[in-house]
Design a protein around this motif. Structure first.
Motif, short mmCIF file in Angstrom:
data_model
loop_
_atom_site.label_atom_id
_atom_site.label_comp_id
_atom_site.label_asym_id
_atom_site.label_seq_id
_atom_site.Cartn_x
_atom_site.Cartn_y
_atom_site.Cartn_z
N THR A 1 58.70 -2.05 10.54
CA THR A 1 59.38 -3.02 9.67
C THR A 1 60.07 -2.36 8.48
N GLY A 2 59.91 -1.05 8.34
CA GLY A 2 60.56 -0.34 7.26
C GLY A 2 59.84 -0.40 5.93
N LEU A 3 58.66 -1.00 5.89
CA LEU A 3 57.91 -1.07 4.64
C LEU A 3 57.36 0.29 4.22
N LEU A 4 57.10 1.15 5.20
CA LEU A 4 56.69 2.52 4.93
C LEU A 4 57.69 3.46 5.59
N PRO A 5 58.27 4.38 4.84
CA PRO A 5 59.24 5.30 5.45
C PRO A 5 58.55 6.34 6.32
N THR A 6 59.27 6.83 7.31
CA THR A 6 58.76 7.87 8.19
C THR A 6 59.79 8.97 8.36
N GLY A 7 59.31 10.19 8.50
CA GLY A 7 60.21 11.33 8.70
C GLY A 7 59.73 12.22 9.81
N ILE A 8 58.86 11.70 10.67
CA ILE A 8 58.23 12.54 11.68
C ILE A 8 59.25 13.04 12.71
N ALA A 9 60.34 12.31 12.91
CA ALA A 9 61.35 12.73 13.89
C ALA A 9 62.06 14.01 13.46
N HIS A 10 62.10 14.24 12.14
CA HIS A 10 62.80 15.41 11.62
C HIS A 10 61.83 16.39 10.95
N ALA A 11 60.55 16.20 11.12
CA ALA A 11 59.57 17.06 10.46
C ALA A 11 59.46 18.41 11.17
N ALA A 12 59.01 19.39 10.44
CA ALA A 12 58.82 20.73 11.01
C ALA A 12 57.67 20.71 12.02
N GLY A 13 57.86 21.43 13.11
CA GLY A 13 56.83 21.46 14.15
C GLY A 13 55.51 21.99 13.66
N ALA A 14 55.55 22.96 12.74
CA ALA A 14 54.31 23.53 12.20
C ALA A 14 53.54 22.50 11.40
N ASP A 15 54.26 21.65 10.64
CA ASP A 15 53.58 20.61 9.85
C ASP A 15 52.95 19.58 10.76
N ILE A 16 53.66 19.20 11.82
CA ILE A 16 53.12 18.22 12.76
C ILE A 16 51.86 18.77 13.43
N ALA A 17 51.92 20.03 13.85
CA ALA A 17 50.77 20.65 14.50
C ALA A 17 49.58 20.73 13.56
N LEU A 18 49.82 21.09 12.29
CA LEU A 18 48.74 21.21 11.31
C LEU A 18 48.05 19.87 11.10
N PHE A 19 48.83 18.82 10.86
CA PHE A 19 48.22 17.53 10.59
C PHE A 19 47.65 16.89 11.85
N LEU A 20 48.20 17.23 13.00
CA LEU A 20 47.62 16.73 14.24
C LEU A 20 46.21 17.29 14.43
N VAL A 21 46.06 18.59 14.13
CA VAL A 21 44.74 19.22 14.27
C VAL A 21 43.79 18.75 13.20
N VAL A 22 44.22 18.80 11.92
CA VAL A 22 43.32 18.48 10.81
C VAL A 22 43.03 16.98 10.74
N GLN A 23 44.08 16.16 10.76
CA GLN A 23 43.89 14.73 10.58
C GLN A 23 43.52 14.03 11.89
N GLY A 24 44.27 14.31 12.95
CA GLY A 24 44.03 13.61 14.21
C GLY A 24 42.76 14.04 14.91
N LEU A 25 42.68 15.34 15.23
CA LEU A 25 41.51 15.85 15.94
C LEU A 25 40.32 16.07 15.02
#
Length: 329
Positions: A226-250
């Motif tokens: 709905t656009g109430l929270l902005p997202t930038g994951i489509a343009h985020a650095a792969g290293a940042d996504i991998a880091l937060f996937l491991v730390v936050q997700g797993l």
């Protein structure tokens, strides 16, 4: 306020039976298993505090980190959660609300926002360190006697430690740090609600994660769509996504969720909050090489006070009059 050893906390679960069939081999006691789970949780929570601070300098936004935090466990555990769907849907609304609000989107956004305004030491000290005080307040609200003796002294030390952390920012006033510290206090109170809520549901750790992550992921996805929270994951650095996937997700979403829920059932809500006595120290030590943070005088005073307070607050009381509320209460 320390939890007593109830039947639930001291009787091995049914799956421990095969181990008992080997007379020459002794397995870990339920208390030892719970404490081992807490030690692993300390390490993961330290990583959570560091990532909360590091989010501000990454290419990810809070909503992106939340999607990873709540989405990854759902994907990994989907088959197991499907088998538990009826038990999850049967949870009482009040208990479910404690879990979903206490560790879901409100807690996550509060912790991330507070970390962006303060430091990793603040996140690692205030969020887990204040949990015993908030849990004690919730227990008193449910009819428990007020803490006395060393337990009351421990809670006072925790409060004094938090005051020591923020005092230098009160005169002169640093609105950003004070606002961040206040937000972290809200996050700690929410986590205490989650801690107590886990004791009120008849779910195993996997079911507890499903109860938390499914509505939380739905809420954060709706806010993003709905656009109430902005997202930038489509343009985020792969290293940042991998880091937060491991730390936050797993890490936080899957492993810490399983381990903390397991520890709650082994040791009880109040005793499990002793994890806060180790987490602040681990965060302060790790923040120096990983984030370049130098411990200030306030941190060097406040963190030991919080640590000592949590240890005292969780010492057994001779005058304990009532057992801990069992999980199915």
């Amino acid at each position: 306020m320390v939890a007593t050893h109830t039947t639930e906390a001291t009787t091995p679960p049914p799956e421990a039976g095969p181990r008992a069939g080997h007379p020459g081999r002794r397995g870990l006691s339920p208390q030892a298993e719970g404490m081992l789970a807490l030690l692993f949780t300390v390490a993961i929570w330290a990583a959570f505090a560091l990532s909360a601070r590091a989010l501000g300098s990454s290419s990810l936004l809070p909503a992106d980190a939340a999607l990873l935090r709540f989405g990854v466990p759902l994907i990994v555990l989907f088959p197991a959660l499907w088998r538990r769907r009826r038990r999850i849907l049967a949870v009482r609304p009040g208990a479910a609300a404690k879990i979903v609000c206490g560790a879901g989107v409100p807690f996550f956004l509060a912790a991330m926002h507070g970390g962006a305004l303060t430091s990793a030491a603040f996140v690692g000290s205030i969020v887990p360190g204040m949990v015993p005080l908030f849990v004690s307040a919730l227990m008193v609200a449910r009819g428990r006697a007020l803490p006395r003796g060393t337990q009351a002294a421990g809670l006072a030390l925790i409060a004094a430690g938090v005051v020591a952390l923020v005092w230098r920012y009160a005169v002169p006033v640093d609105t950003d740090v004070l606002a961040g510290a206040g937000t972290l206090l809200v996050a700690s109170g929410l986590w205490a609600l989650y801690t107590v809520g886990l004791r009120e549901v008849d779910l195993d750790p996997v079911g507890s994660i499903g109860l938390l992550c499914l509505p939380s992921f739905a809420v954060i996805a709706l806010l993003v769509l709905t656009g109430l929270l902005p997202t930038g994951i489509a343009h985020a650095a792969g290293a940042d996504i991998a880091l937060f996937l491991v730390v936050q997700g797993l890490g936080v979403g899957l492993c810490a969720g399983l381990l903390y829920a397991f520890a709650i059932r082994r040791l009880g809500a109040e005793r499990s909050s002793v994890v806060g006595s180790l987490s602040p120290v681990a965060v302060v030590l790790l923040a120096v090489p990983l984030l370049g943070e130098s411990p200030t005088a306030a941190v060097l005073v406040g963190v030991p006070l919080i640590t000592a307070g949590v240890v005292l607050a969780n010492r057994p009381s001779r005058s304990r009059r009532s057992p801990e509320v069992p999980a199915d209460a």
